[in-house]
Write a protein that holds these residues in place. Sequence first.
Motif, PDB file in Angstrom:
ATOM      1  N   ILE A   2       0.834  -1.205   0.000  1.00  0.00           N
ATOM      2  CA  ILE A   2       0.000   0.000   0.000  1.00  0.00           C
ATOM      3  C   ILE A   2       0.868   1.255   0.000  1.00  0.00           C
ATOM      4  CG2 ILE A   2      -1.625   1.348   1.405  1.00  0.00           C
ATOM      5  CD1 ILE A   2      -2.920  -1.325   2.199  1.00  0.00           C
ATOM      6  N   VAL A   3       1.924   1.242   0.788  1.00  0.00           N
ATOM      7  CA  VAL A   3       2.808   2.416   0.871  1.00  0.00           C
ATOM      8  C   VAL A   3       3.454   2.691  -0.479  1.00  0.00           C
ATOM      9  CG1 VAL A   3       4.909   3.318   1.949  1.00  0.00           C
ATOM     10  CG2 VAL A   3       3.199   2.135   3.337  1.00  0.00           C
ATOM     11  N   ASN A   4       3.928   1.670  -1.151  1.00  0.00           N
ATOM     12  CA  ASN A   4       4.533   1.859  -2.469  1.00  0.00           C
ATOM     13  C   ASN A   4       3.499   2.305  -3.500  1.00  0.00           C
ATOM     14  OD1 ASN A   4       7.483   1.222  -2.560  1.00  0.00           O
ATOM     15  ND2 ASN A   4       6.730  -0.549  -1.417  1.00  0.00           N
ATOM     16  N   GLU A   5       2.288   1.810  -3.407  1.00  0.00           N
ATOM     17  CA  GLU A   5       1.242   2.247  -4.329  1.00  0.00           C
ATOM     18  C   GLU A   5       0.930   3.728  -4.138  1.00  0.00           C
ATOM     19  OE1 GLU A   5      -1.910  -0.515  -3.512  1.00  0.00           O
ATOM     20  OE2 GLU A   5      -1.039  -2.057  -4.801  1.00  0.00           O
ATOM     21  N   ILE A   6       0.900   4.181  -2.890  1.00  0.00           N
ATOM     22  CA  ILE A   6       0.687   5.606  -2.623  1.00  0.00           C
ATOM     23  C   ILE A   6       1.869   6.409  -3.158  1.00  0.00           C
ATOM     24  CG2 ILE A   6       0.446   7.378  -0.834  1.00  0.00           C
ATOM     25  CD1 ILE A   6      -0.901   5.143   0.905  1.00  0.00           C
ATOM     26  N   ALA A   7       3.077   5.951  -2.870  1.00  0.00           N
ATOM     27  CA  ALA A   7       4.283   6.666  -3.293  1.00  0.00           C
ATOM     28  C   ALA A   7       4.361   6.810  -4.807  1.00  0.00           C
ATOM     29  CB  ALA A   7       5.527   5.956  -2.768  1.00  0.00           C
ATOM     30  N   GLN A   8       3.827   5.839  -5.529  1.00  0.00           N
ATOM     31  CA  GLN A   8       3.900   5.870  -6.984  1.00  0.00           C
ATOM     32  C   GLN A   8       2.620   6.411  -7.624  1.00  0.00           C
ATOM     33  OE1 GLN A   8       5.562   2.171  -8.579  1.00  0.00           O
ATOM     34  NE2 GLN A   8       6.716   1.917  -6.681  1.00  0.00           N
ATOM     35  N   ASP A  14      -5.369   9.390   1.113  1.00  0.00           N
ATOM     36  CA  ASP A  14      -6.539   9.213   1.977  1.00  0.00           C
ATOM     37  C   ASP A  14      -6.963   7.751   2.074  1.00  0.00           C
ATOM     38  OD1 ASP A  14      -6.635  11.891   2.647  1.00  0.00           O
ATOM     39  OD2 ASP A  14      -8.110  12.393   1.105  1.00  0.00           O
ATOM     40  N   ASP A  15      -6.818   6.977   0.998  1.00  0.00           N
ATOM     41  CA  ASP A  15      -7.108   5.541   1.062  1.00  0.00           C
ATOM     42  C   ASP A  15      -6.140   4.852   2.024  1.00  0.00           C
ATOM     43  OD1 ASP A  15      -9.170   5.773  -0.767  1.00  0.00           O
ATOM     44  OD2 ASP A  15      -7.999   4.978  -2.460  1.00  0.00           O
ATOM     45  N   GLY A  16      -4.878   5.242   1.952  1.00  0.00           N
ATOM     46  CA  GLY A  16      -3.882   4.687   2.870  1.00  0.00           C
ATOM     47  C   GLY A  16      -4.183   5.052   4.312  1.00  0.00           C
ATOM     48  N   VAL A  17      -4.607   6.289   4.536  1.00  0.00           N
ATOM     49  CA  VAL A  17      -4.963   6.729   5.888  1.00  0.00           C
ATOM     50  C   VAL A  17      -6.146   5.912   6.414  1.00  0.00           C
ATOM     51  CG1 VAL A  17      -5.891   8.651   7.240  1.00  0.00           C
ATOM     52  CG2 VAL A  17      -3.986   9.037   5.677  1.00  0.00           C
ATOM     53  N   ALA A  18      -7.120   5.662   5.567  1.00  0.00           N
ATOM     54  CA  ALA A  18      -8.277   4.860   5.981  1.00  0.00           C
ATOM     55  C   ALA A  18      -7.830   3.461   6.397  1.00  0.00           C
ATOM     56  CB  ALA A  18      -9.315   4.791   4.862  1.00  0.00           C
ATOM     57  N   LEU A  23      -6.190  -0.053  11.743  1.00  0.00           N
ATOM     58  CA  LEU A  23      -5.295  -0.993  12.409  1.00  0.00           C
ATOM     59  C   LEU A  23      -5.336  -0.797  13.920  1.00  0.00           C
ATOM     60  CD1 LEU A  23      -2.142  -0.626  10.105  1.00  0.00           C
ATOM     61  CD2 LEU A  23      -3.883  -2.431  10.033  1.00  0.00           C
ATOM     62  N   CYS A  24      -5.023  -1.843  14.660  1.00  0.00           N
ATOM     63  CA  CYS A  24      -4.916  -1.718  16.111  1.00  0.00           C
ATOM     64  C   CYS A  24      -3.638  -0.934  16.435  1.00  0.00           C
ATOM     65  CB  CYS A  24      -4.893  -3.089  16.777  1.00  0.00           C
ATOM     66  SG  CYS A  24      -3.389  -4.052  16.476  1.00  0.00           S
ATOM     67  N   LEU A  25      -3.523  -0.470  17.657  1.00  0.00           N
ATOM     68  CA  LEU A  25      -2.397   0.368  18.082  1.00  0.00           C
ATOM     69  C   LEU A  25      -1.044  -0.297  17.812  1.00  0.00           C
ATOM     70  CD1 LEU A  25      -1.374   2.941  19.456  1.00  0.00           C
ATOM     71  CD2 LEU A  25      -1.685   1.784  21.659  1.00  0.00           C
TER      72      LEU A  25
END
Length: 129
Positions: A2-8, A14-18, A23-25
Motif C-alpha cells: 500500500i505504501v509503495n502504491e501511494i508513493a507511486q 486518503d485511502d492509505g490513511v483509511a 489498524l490496532c495500536l
Amino acid sequence: MIVNEIAQGLRCLDDGVAWFSGLCLADRREVLQQIGGYVMQAGSTAADGRAGVARSGVKATANPSVMICMDPPRYGFSGLPADEHVKAFRVLVSVFAVADTRRREMYCRNACGHPWHNLPSAPAEAEQR
C-alpha cells in the motif's frame, strides 16, 4: 504494498490513511516503524522532508513534520502518542514518495529489478472492482 502504491501515485493518500486508521495500536506502531525504515533506505534528506510535509496535509509545526525535517531527520515515529499516528503516517508516506521517486529516477531508471519499483499501473483491488 500500500505504501509503495501511494508513493507511486497508484493509490491516494486518503485511502492509505483509511487503511492505517483501521489498524490496532500495535499494528500502527509497527507500520510507522517500517515506513520510517523505508524513508531511511530511500536516502531521505531534510529537503525531501520539507517537500513531503508540504504534500502531506500536516502542519509544518506538528511533531512528525518537525522530526522529519531535521538534519539529519529524527525517527522514532512509532513512539509518538497514538493521537499523532495518522499525522506521522501521512508525513512518512509523503516523504517516502518524494525520496523514493528521486531514487527511482536517479538509480533505478531502466535497470531496476526491485519488484516494489515495478508495480502494475493499477492496484489489484481496483482491477477487481
